[in-house]
Enzyme design. Sequence first.
Site, PDB file in Angstrom:
ATOM      1  N   MET A  25     -33.309  25.521   1.359  1.00 35.31           N
ATOM      2  CA  MET A  25     -33.986  24.319   1.117  1.00 35.31           C
ATOM      3  C   MET A  25     -34.605  24.267  -0.318  1.00 35.31           C
ATOM      4  O   MET A  25     -35.170  25.302  -0.467  1.00 35.31           O
ATOM      5  CB  MET A  25     -34.804  24.125   2.233  1.00 35.31           C
ATOM      6  CG  MET A  25     -34.021  23.822   3.499  1.00 35.31           C
ATOM      7  SD  MET A  25     -35.441  23.138   4.918  1.00 35.31           S
ATOM      8  CE  MET A  25     -35.484  21.321   4.093  1.00 35.31           C
ATOM      9  N   LYS A  29     -29.277  21.932  -4.121  1.00 33.19           N
ATOM     10  CA  LYS A  29     -27.813  21.858  -3.497  1.00 33.19           C
ATOM     11  C   LYS A  29     -27.162  20.384  -3.535  1.00 33.19           C
ATOM     12  O   LYS A  29     -26.300  20.046  -4.353  1.00 33.19           O
ATOM     13  CB  LYS A  29     -27.518  22.310  -2.131  1.00 33.19           C
ATOM     14  CG  LYS A  29     -27.919  23.681  -1.855  1.00 33.19           C
ATOM     15  CD  LYS A  29     -27.940  24.467  -0.626  1.00 33.19           C
ATOM     16  CE  LYS A  29     -28.671  23.261   0.637  1.00 33.19           C
ATOM     17  NZ  LYS A  29     -30.100  23.525   0.355  1.00 33.19           N
ATOM     18  N   GLU A  96     -24.578  18.753   3.598  1.00 32.64           N
ATOM     19  CA  GLU A  96     -25.192  19.396   4.703  1.00 32.64           C
ATOM     20  C   GLU A  96     -24.086  19.918   5.647  1.00 32.64           C
ATOM     21  O   GLU A  96     -24.221  19.497   6.788  1.00 32.64           O
ATOM     22  CB  GLU A  96     -25.999  18.230   5.418  1.00 32.64           C
ATOM     23  CG  GLU A  96     -27.237  17.745   4.518  1.00 32.64           C
ATOM     24  CD  GLU A  96     -28.123  18.771   4.261  1.00 32.64           C
ATOM     25  OE1 GLU A  96     -28.281  19.896   4.615  1.00 32.64           O
ATOM     26  OE2 GLU A  96     -29.030  18.561   3.409  1.00 32.64           O
TER      27      GLU A  96
END
Length: 194
Positions: A25, A29, A96
Site C-alpha cells: 500500500m 501502483k 486492485e
Amino acid sequence: MFVEPRFSNTASTHAGWIEVVCGSMFSGKTEELIRRVTRAVIAKQRVRIFKPHIDVRYDANDVVSHNKNTVESIPIRHSKEILEKSEGYDVIAIDEAQFFDQDIVEVCCKLADQGIRVVVCGLDMDYKGQPFHPMPALMSIAEYVTKLHAVCMRCGEPAQFSFRTHESHSQVELGESDKYEALCRKCYNLANEK
C-alpha cells in the site's frame, strides 16, 4: 528498470502481453497504472479500465490514486465480465487485482492471446506478509513485472509491507492510512512483535 513495451494502434496485428505493477500500500501502483493508461490514450489507443466493485474507498466507479488522480473505470463483480466488455480495445487496465477471483489469471491470458496489452496492478502481499492471491500467478505469467516500494512510515527506508494498524483477521479489509502503514522489513517485524 522497467522498459516500456512498444505500442500498437491495432491490437489484432501484434502480440499482446501482460504487465503487472505490484507492491505494498502507498507504493504508487494505481498512480503507475494511470500513467500507463494516459500514455496509451496519447498514443491514440483504445483503453478500458476495470476495478473490483468492492473498492469504493474514493469513488464507486472511477479508479482514484492516493494522490487523487482519477480515470474512468467500470466496477465489476466477477473477472469474466472483463472479457465480455473488452472487445475492440487495445489496452485493458485492471486495478486492485488482488480482490478478484482466481479466474482473473485466465482472463488476462485470454486478453493477451487476443493481441491486447493488459496492465494489472495490485498488492503482492497481504497484511500478514503472505502472497496475496491471485497476484503471484499473475506475476508468473506476465511478460513485465514492476515492483514498487513505498516509504517506511516509521524510519523512511524503502517499504514493501502493508501493516494493519488495528485488530482484524479478515484478509480483505479496505482502508487507507487510517488502517494501514507501509513498513520496511525491520519495522514490520518489530511491529508484529508487539
